[in-house]
Scaffold this active site. Sequence first.
Site, PDB file in Angstrom:
ATOM      1  N   HIS A  11      -6.895  -5.952   2.167  1.00 50.21           N
ATOM      2  CA  HIS A  11      -5.826  -5.459   2.932  1.00 50.21           C
ATOM      3  C   HIS A  11      -5.202  -6.707   3.606  1.00 50.21           C
ATOM      4  CE1 HIS A  11      -6.953  -1.004   2.288  1.00 50.21           C
ATOM      5  NE2 HIS A  11      -7.998  -1.421   1.953  1.00 50.21           N
TER       6      HIS A  11
ATOM      7  N   ASP B 268       0.813  -1.326   0.045  1.00 48.33           N
ATOM      8  CA  ASP B 268       0.002   0.000  -0.092  1.00 48.33           C
ATOM      9  C   ASP B 268       0.879   1.124   0.012  1.00 48.33           C
ATOM     10  OD1 ASP B 268      -3.404   0.476   0.976  1.00 48.33           O
ATOM     11  OD2 ASP B 268      -1.768   2.254   1.095  1.00 48.33           O
TER      12      ASP B 268
ATOM     13  N   HIS C  55     -11.756  -1.294  -7.160  1.00 47.40           N
ATOM     14  CA  HIS C  55     -11.304  -2.611  -7.792  1.00 47.40           C
ATOM     15  C   HIS C  55     -11.294  -3.374  -6.574  1.00 47.40           C
ATOM     16  CE1 HIS C  55      -8.671  -4.653 -10.836  1.00 47.40           C
ATOM     17  NE2 HIS C  55      -8.580  -5.553  -9.734  1.00 47.40           N
TER      18      HIS C  55
ATOM     19  N   ASN D 260     -12.968  -3.505   2.104  1.00 47.19           N
ATOM     20  CA  ASN D 260     -13.937  -2.622   2.196  1.00 47.19           C
ATOM     21  C   ASN D 260     -14.994  -2.613   1.009  1.00 47.19           C
ATOM     22  OD1 ASN D 260     -12.847  -1.400   4.637  1.00 47.19           O
ATOM     23  ND2 ASN D 260     -11.174  -0.214   3.500  1.00 47.19           N
TER      24      ASN D 260
ATOM     25  N   HIS E 248     -10.283  -5.578  -3.508  1.00 46.21           N
ATOM     26  CA  HIS E 248      -8.932  -5.683  -2.881  1.00 46.21           C
ATOM     27  C   HIS E 248      -8.985  -5.882  -1.479  1.00 46.21           C
ATOM     28  CE1 HIS E 248      -9.838  -1.349  -2.528  1.00 46.21           C
ATOM     29  NE2 HIS E 248      -9.292  -1.393  -1.296  1.00 46.21           N
TER      30      HIS E 248
END
Length: 114
Positions: A101, A29, A97, A86, A99
């Site tokens: 984490h 990130d 898009h 999220n 994802h």
Amino acid sequence: MDCIFCKIANKEIPSDIVYENEKVIAFRDINPVAPVHILVIPKEHTESVQTLDDKHLSLLPDIFKAIKEIAEKENISESGYRVITNSGKHGGQEVFHLHFHILGGENIGKLRCK
Ligand code: 5GP
Ligand code: ZN
């Protein structure tokens, strides 16, 4: 389509890639909130959990296999980590898009909503 994560997956913009195969790519990130903060995405675009169709759903085992392997490579498999995705406005999603984490590298405490 103007999607920053598609551009990362296509190597049109640079990122610090930590894992890649035919279907999945993972990179650090840009604004880490933990010592280890990695984003795991399917290469094929879909917005979020809420837009998963049967084809995308079949990618989930690949995504979780990647998560597990990355955790081992980053030396956080034993100390532990959190996986978050999220979805939508109330979920705080900023990049549309799908994802996941991976957060770890220190004790990140109990899950808080705010
Ligand atoms: P979201 O809030 O949508 O779940 O998370 C989006 C994440 O993408 C954020 O943590 C943000 O720091 C990260 N991000 C946004 N743009 C870029 C980028 O261009 N490169 C990388 N590596 N991460 C990004
Ligand atoms: Zn995309």
